[in-house]
Design a protein around this motif. Structure first.
Motif, mmCIF file in Angstrom:
data_model
loop_
_atom_site.group_PDB
_atom_site.id
_atom_site.type_symbol
_atom_site.label_atom_id
_atom_site.label_comp_id
_atom_site.label_asym_id
_atom_site.label_seq_id
_atom_site.Cartn_x
_atom_site.Cartn_y
_atom_site.Cartn_z
ATOM 1 N N ASN A 91 1.162 -1.106 -0.248
ATOM 2 C CA ASN A 91 0.258 0.209 0.081
ATOM 3 C C ASN A 91 0.295 0.832 -0.445
ATOM 4 O O ASN A 91 0.323 2.340 0.562
ATOM 5 C CB ASN A 91 -0.937 -0.518 1.496
ATOM 6 C CG ASN A 91 -1.750 -0.885 0.665
ATOM 7 O OD1 ASN A 91 -2.259 -0.416 -0.231
ATOM 8 N ND2 ASN A 91 -2.821 -1.581 1.843
ATOM 9 N N PHE A 92 1.694 1.642 -1.015
ATOM 10 C CA PHE A 92 2.827 2.225 -0.601
ATOM 11 C C PHE A 92 3.237 3.185 0.338
ATOM 12 O O PHE A 92 3.775 3.475 0.362
ATOM 13 C CB PHE A 92 2.296 3.318 -1.689
ATOM 14 C CG PHE A 92 1.449 2.578 -2.641
ATOM 15 C CD1 PHE A 92 2.517 2.436 -3.882
ATOM 16 C CD2 PHE A 92 0.281 2.496 -3.216
ATOM 17 C CE1 PHE A 92 1.196 1.486 -4.801
ATOM 18 C CE2 PHE A 92 -0.790 1.504 -4.233
ATOM 19 C CZ PHE A 92 0.377 1.553 -5.242
ATOM 20 N N GLU A 93 3.790 2.111 0.763
ATOM 21 C CA GLU A 93 4.317 2.582 2.424
ATOM 22 C C GLU A 93 5.860 3.166 2.417
ATOM 23 O O GLU A 93 6.095 4.150 3.132
ATOM 24 C CB GLU A 93 4.463 1.170 3.593
ATOM 25 C CG GLU A 93 3.133 1.243 4.288
ATOM 26 C CD GLU A 93 2.870 2.102 5.553
ATOM 27 O OE1 GLU A 93 3.594 2.815 5.970
ATOM 28 O OE2 GLU A 93 1.690 2.857 4.759
ATOM 29 N N ALA A 94 6.865 1.809 0.932
ATOM 30 C CA ALA A 94 7.977 2.399 1.062
ATOM 31 C C ALA A 94 8.630 4.090 0.471
ATOM 32 O O ALA A 94 9.689 4.460 0.723
ATOM 33 C CB ALA A 94 8.741 1.575 0.239
ATOM 34 N N SER A 95 6.819 4.566 -0.232
ATOM 35 C CA SER A 95 7.189 5.528 -0.687
ATOM 36 C C SER A 95 7.941 6.838 0.481
ATOM 37 O O SER A 95 7.637 7.845 -0.212
ATOM 38 C CB SER A 95 6.343 6.003 -1.302
ATOM 39 O OG SER A 95 5.316 6.226 -0.880
ATOM 40 N N LYS A 96 7.318 6.635 2.120
ATOM 41 C CA LYS A 96 7.076 7.685 2.753
ATOM 42 C C LYS A 96 9.431 7.277 2.898
ATOM 43 O O LYS A 96 9.579 8.290 3.019
ATOM 44 C CB LYS A 96 7.271 7.418 4.040
ATOM 45 C CG LYS A 96 5.428 7.581 4.012
ATOM 46 C CD LYS A 96 4.921 6.901 5.083
ATOM 47 C CE LYS A 96 3.179 7.130 4.758
ATOM 48 N NZ LYS A 96 2.575 5.856 5.413
ATOM 49 N N SER A 97 9.681 6.509 2.573
ATOM 50 C CA SER A 97 11.222 6.591 2.930
ATOM 51 C C SER A 97 12.090 6.061 2.349
ATOM 52 O O SER A 97 13.506 6.710 1.823
ATOM 53 C CB SER A 97 11.651 4.552 3.840
ATOM 54 O OG SER A 97 11.184 3.923 3.461
ATOM 55 N N CYS A 98 11.623 5.778 0.902
ATOM 56 C CA CYS A 98 12.116 5.531 -0.222
ATOM 57 C C CYS A 98 11.991 6.688 -2.370
ATOM 58 O O CYS A 98 10.853 5.876 -1.626
ATOM 59 C CB CYS A 98 12.085 4.162 -0.522
ATOM 60 S SG CYS A 98 13.099 3.714 -2.317
ATOM 61 N N SER A 99 12.723 7.238 -1.929
ATOM 62 C CA SER A 99 12.511 8.429 -3.416
ATOM 63 C C SER A 99 12.438 7.406 -4.291
ATOM 64 O O SER A 99 11.417 8.193 -4.558
ATOM 65 C CB SER A 99 13.597 9.650 -3.453
ATOM 66 O OG SER A 99 15.247 8.655 -3.445
ATOM 67 N N MET A 131 20.308 -5.370 -12.309
ATOM 68 C CA MET A 131 20.817 -5.865 -11.891
ATOM 69 C C MET A 131 19.669 -6.095 -10.249
ATOM 70 O O MET A 131 19.106 -5.187 -9.627
ATOM 71 C CB MET A 131 22.017 -6.399 -11.093
ATOM 72 C CG MET A 131 22.991 -6.248 -12.283
ATOM 73 S SD MET A 131 22.665 -7.404 -14.043
ATOM 74 C CE MET A 131 23.512 -8.383 -13.503
ATOM 75 N N GLY A 132 19.442 -6.895 -9.628
ATOM 76 C CA GLY A 132 18.324 -7.256 -8.578
ATOM 77 C C GLY A 132 17.197 -6.788 -8.390
ATOM 78 O O GLY A 132 16.717 -6.179 -7.642
ATOM 79 N N MET A 133 16.591 -6.215 -10.334
ATOM 80 C CA MET A 133 15.561 -5.870 -10.336
ATOM 81 C C MET A 133 14.743 -6.284 -9.074
ATOM 82 O O MET A 133 13.977 -5.168 -8.773
ATOM 83 C CB MET A 133 14.857 -6.541 -11.120
ATOM 84 C CG MET A 133 15.344 -5.385 -12.627
ATOM 85 S SD MET A 133 15.338 -5.981 -14.236
ATOM 86 C CE MET A 133 13.744 -5.382 -14.650
ATOM 87 N N SER A 134 14.706 -7.326 -8.918
ATOM 88 C CA SER A 134 13.092 -7.883 -8.336
ATOM 89 C C SER A 134 13.508 -7.810 -6.549
ATOM 90 O O SER A 134 12.620 -7.644 -5.843
ATOM 91 C CB SER A 134 13.091 -8.852 -8.607
ATOM 92 O OG SER A 134 13.229 -9.378 -9.690
ATOM 93 N N MET A 135 14.363 -7.242 -6.489
ATOM 94 C CA MET A 135 14.588 -7.077 -4.824
ATOM 95 C C MET A 135 13.979 -6.181 -4.102
ATOM 96 O O MET A 135 14.306 -5.184 -4.627
ATOM 97 C CB MET A 135 16.135 -7.096 -4.325
ATOM 98 C CG MET A 135 17.191 -9.181 -4.682
ATOM 99 S SD MET A 135 16.639 -10.095 -3.520
ATOM 100 C CE MET A 135 15.531 -10.543 -4.197
ATOM 101 N N PRO A 136 13.472 -5.961 -2.566
ATOM 102 C CA PRO A 136 13.642 -5.124 -2.257
ATOM 103 C C PRO A 136 13.975 -3.435 -2.016
ATOM 104 O O PRO A 136 15.504 -3.621 -2.230
ATOM 105 C CB PRO A 136 13.217 -5.481 -0.775
ATOM 106 C CG PRO A 136 13.033 -7.151 -1.270
ATOM 107 C CD PRO A 136 13.965 -6.918 -1.949
ATOM 108 N N TYR A 137 13.508 -3.255 -1.786
ATOM 109 C CA TYR A 137 14.259 -1.246 -2.049
ATOM 110 C C TYR A 137 15.407 -1.193 -0.967
ATOM 111 O O TYR A 137 16.910 -1.021 -1.143
ATOM 112 C CB TYR A 137 13.116 0.140 -1.697
ATOM 113 C CG TYR A 137 12.121 0.109 -2.749
ATOM 114 C CD1 TYR A 137 12.247 0.689 -3.948
ATOM 115 C CD2 TYR A 137 10.903 -0.143 -2.477
ATOM 116 C CE1 TYR A 137 11.303 -0.066 -4.862
ATOM 117 C CE2 TYR A 137 9.743 -0.112 -3.267
ATOM 118 C CZ TYR A 137 9.581 0.145 -4.504
ATOM 119 O OH TYR A 137 8.919 0.206 -5.106
ATOM 120 N N GLN A 138 14.656 -2.168 0.315
ATOM 121 C CA GLN A 138 15.793 -1.667 1.353
ATOM 122 C C GLN A 138 17.583 -2.536 0.872
ATOM 123 O O GLN A 138 18.200 -2.196 1.571
ATOM 124 C CB GLN A 138 15.595 -2.489 2.822
ATOM 125 C CG GLN A 138 15.613 -4.034 2.354
ATOM 126 C CD GLN A 138 14.465 -4.450 3.438
ATOM 127 O OE1 GLN A 138 13.297 -4.647 3.057
ATOM 128 N NE2 GLN A 138 15.507 -4.955 4.368
#
Ligand SMILES: Cc1cc2nc3c(=O)[nH]c(=O)nc-3n(C[C@H](O)[C@H](O)[C@H](O)COP(=O)(O)OP(=O)(O)OC[C@H]3O[C@@H](n4cnc5c(N)ncnc54)[C@H](O)[C@@H]3O)c2cc1C
Length: 565
Positions: free
Chosen positions: A31-39, A105-112
């Motif tokens: 639900n787009f939580e990551a957009s708060k911490s990842c630009s 590379m690592g396209m499917s890996m999470p942002y972190q």
């Protein structure tokens, strides 16, 4: 305008418009939580799909302007082996550099971990395009898939150690096969020994046919339980090249995918990390790893089919005989139509399976963060089963179709098809392995047959047969319903008591029939959404499989009657 393998293929863009994509994106993005911490994380569904398009456009650019132009040189030059190490062909190094620079590379890996948190659908679309550009190179790029196994089953420590390195561009390999252990992986012998003194594992033994065997990070299947003989004694390990202990003994001289080094590896006291639990190496982790990799081969097959169709269509337009372009000869036009239909059917099944994998794997991942709601648990279970049932069909039939398509591609080229100057000569060689590695077609049939005999494929067909279709597609839907009945009659016939012994011998035909009919329903749905792109393929494919299903039914009935008398 610069060539671009993505923008030039309207058909590929179609798969991102599927109604299930919205649910996939919402789950993937929490639900787009990551957009708060990842630009660079998206804020809503539209933004996420726009991101997919933008990245795929970059992939399309690299495919058309770097990888495809390098393919001929890479095929000629190939990799070399010296002092236990692999040297890639110069074009391969440039391809890898371009992918690394573009953040692919690592396209499917999470942002972190530095990844793009891509779902399977756009990731496999990238693999599809890269395969069309160079089916050998895609192996090196797509082995980033191994990171998924570390992400799913590794400890936090292992994830933090290895995943950022994959996202930064380090390459991977999957070390399973041994000289005496191919399809039968449970007999693997490479030995893992735990040293109390050093508090770590050491690997000793030989692996064979390992793609990109000199990679930076290896996943290795090894026997950790002394005295065991089957799959329950095998565990999964991670070997880090920085630690040393593995030597490339040689590179195989192969028929095709020459840019992809296939290595024999010698492990001599190589330090390794246990990934996940002991004894679960084959039973759980390799099964999961292989399911992902099998879809990768289905994408590779789709890419090869696409390239074969493109080459054949171009040649047929420009080659004149008897005073006109050969594309106007009905016999040539029929080959081209069949190729396109098999390509579209391969993709219909591939991307449907990818959506199922996305849904169940993402829910599985969410279950590690919070308790799933009962309806989410049901959804996860449903799609896990669909993915498991569809993956061997997508890999098995996709691989067979790509081989049929390269055969027809050479045929359309006539004598020129055998000449090195034409891309189709390479495609013909490159396609051959798609029905062999990641489990041969025969092993895909073994994985799929239970879904035929337990009625699961029939129930999926029944569900698909009820999906609304446009008026145009109504006659095709009716033919598919007839084929479905014929298929069910054959499964029922083989289930009768006195015929059960024949099931193994007939299973390829039963599984093929199921796969064809399911592909047919999916392609009809694509045509309902876009008749211009898929209408003709749907018509050609349904006519083609109607004949194939009749042939299989006739064979089974005759086999049974001859066998019984
Ligand atoms: C170019 C290339 C790259 C590869 N890359 C990798 C890699 O990166 N990592 C890795 O671990 N492995 C890799 N492999 C190995 C590959 O996965 C194996 O070759 C494949 O699984 C088949 O094993 P095999 O070659 O030993 O054939 P076999 O298992 O000996 O099979 C020979 C024939 O017998 C059939 N057969 C075997 N068992 C059965 C059965 N139970 N029922 C019906 N038919 C059966 C097969 O379908 C096949 O037709 C690669 C292979 C190649 C050629």
């Amino acid at each position: 305008m610069m060539a671009n393998s993505y923008t030039e293929q309207e058909a590929l863009q179609h798969y991102l418009r599927h109604p299930l994509m919205e649910r996939i994106v919402q789950l993937k993005e929490r639900n787009f939580e990551a957009s708060k911490s990842c630009s660079y994380a998206p804020k809503n569904v539209e933004e996420a799909v726009d991101n997919y398009h933008s990245v795929l456009e970059i992939v399309g650019d690299i495919c058309a302007n770097v990888i495809a132009p390098n393919a001929f040189g890479v095929d000629n030059e190939g990799p070399t082996c010296a002092d236990g190490k692999v040297n890639y062909a110069s074009g391969t190094r440039k391809n890898l550099q371009a992918c690394k620079q573009a953040g692919l590379m690592g396209m499917s890996m999470p942002y972190q971990y530095g990844g793009l948190n891509f779902s399977n659908v756009p990731y496999l679309m990238a693999a599809d395009m890269i395969s069309a550009a160079d089916a050998g190179f895609v192996n090196l790029w797509a082995l980033q898939d191994c990171a998924q196994t570390i992400y799913e089953f590794g400890s936090e420590e292992l994830k933090n150690k290895f995943l950022p390195r994959v996202c930064a561009g380090e390459t991977m390999s999957m070390d399973l096969t041994e000289p005496d252990s191919g399809s039968d992986l449970q007999s693997a012998q490479l030995k893992a020994t735990y040293s109390e003194q050093d508090d770590c594992w050491y690997l000793n033994g030989v692996k064979r046919f390992i793609t990109n065997g000199d990679s930076d990070i290896h996943l290795v299947l090894a026997r950790s339980e002394e005295g065991t003989k089957d799959g329950r004694g095998l565990s999964m390990f991670i070997y880090d090249k920085r630690d040393g202990g593995v030597e490339v003994r040689r590179i195989e001289h192969k028929m095709g995918i020459k840019g992809s080094p296939t290595c024999e590896l010698v492990y001599k006291n190589a330090k390794a990390y246990l990934c996940g639990d002991r004894r679960m190496g084959l039973i759980k982790y390799v099964m999961s790893l292989m399911n992902g990799a099998r879809l990768g081969i289905a994408a590779q097959s789709a890419g090869i089919s696409q390239a074969a169709y493109k080459e054949a269509a171009y040649y047929a337009k420009h080659r004149k005989q008897f005073g006109k372009p050969i594309e106007e000869m009905p016999a040539v036009a029929e080959m081209l139509d069949n190729m396109k239909a098999k390509l579209d059917a391969t993709r219909a099944l591939l991307y449907q399976t990818a959506r199922y994998v996305d849904l169940y794997k993402t829910l599985e991942d969410i279950a590690k963060e919070r308790k799933l709601l009962p309806e989410e648990r049901a959804e996860q279970k449903k799609y896990a089963k669909m993915a498991d049932a569809f993956t061997p069909l997508a890999k098995g039939l996709g691989g067979e179709f790509s081989n049929q398509n390269v055969y027809d591609c050479v045929q359309v080229h006539g004598g020129s098809g055998l000449m090195k100057e034409y891309t189709c000569e390479r495609l013909y060689r490159d396609a051959r392995v798609t029905t062999i590695y990641e489990g041969t077609t025969q092993m895909q049939v073994i994985a799929a047959i239970r879904y035929a005999t337990n009625g699961f494929y029939a129930s999926v067909m029944q569900e698909f047969s009820q999906m609304p279709v446009t008026e145009n597609m109504q006659p095709l839907q009716c033919v598919l319903q007839e084929l479905q009945e014929k298929y069910i009659a054959m499964v029922d016939l083989m289930q009768t008591d006195n015929l059960k012994d024949y099931i193994d011998a007939m299973s390829r035909r039963l599984v093929e029939m199921a796969g064809y009919i399911i592909m047919g329903y999916l392609l009809v749905q694509d045509a309902c959404a876009n008749d211009y792109l898929f209408g003709k393929s749907a018509r050609v494919f349904v006519a083609y499989i109607a004949a194939e299903v009749d042939k299989h039914c006739s064979y089974i009935q005759r086999f049974v009657s001859i066998g019984r008398c």
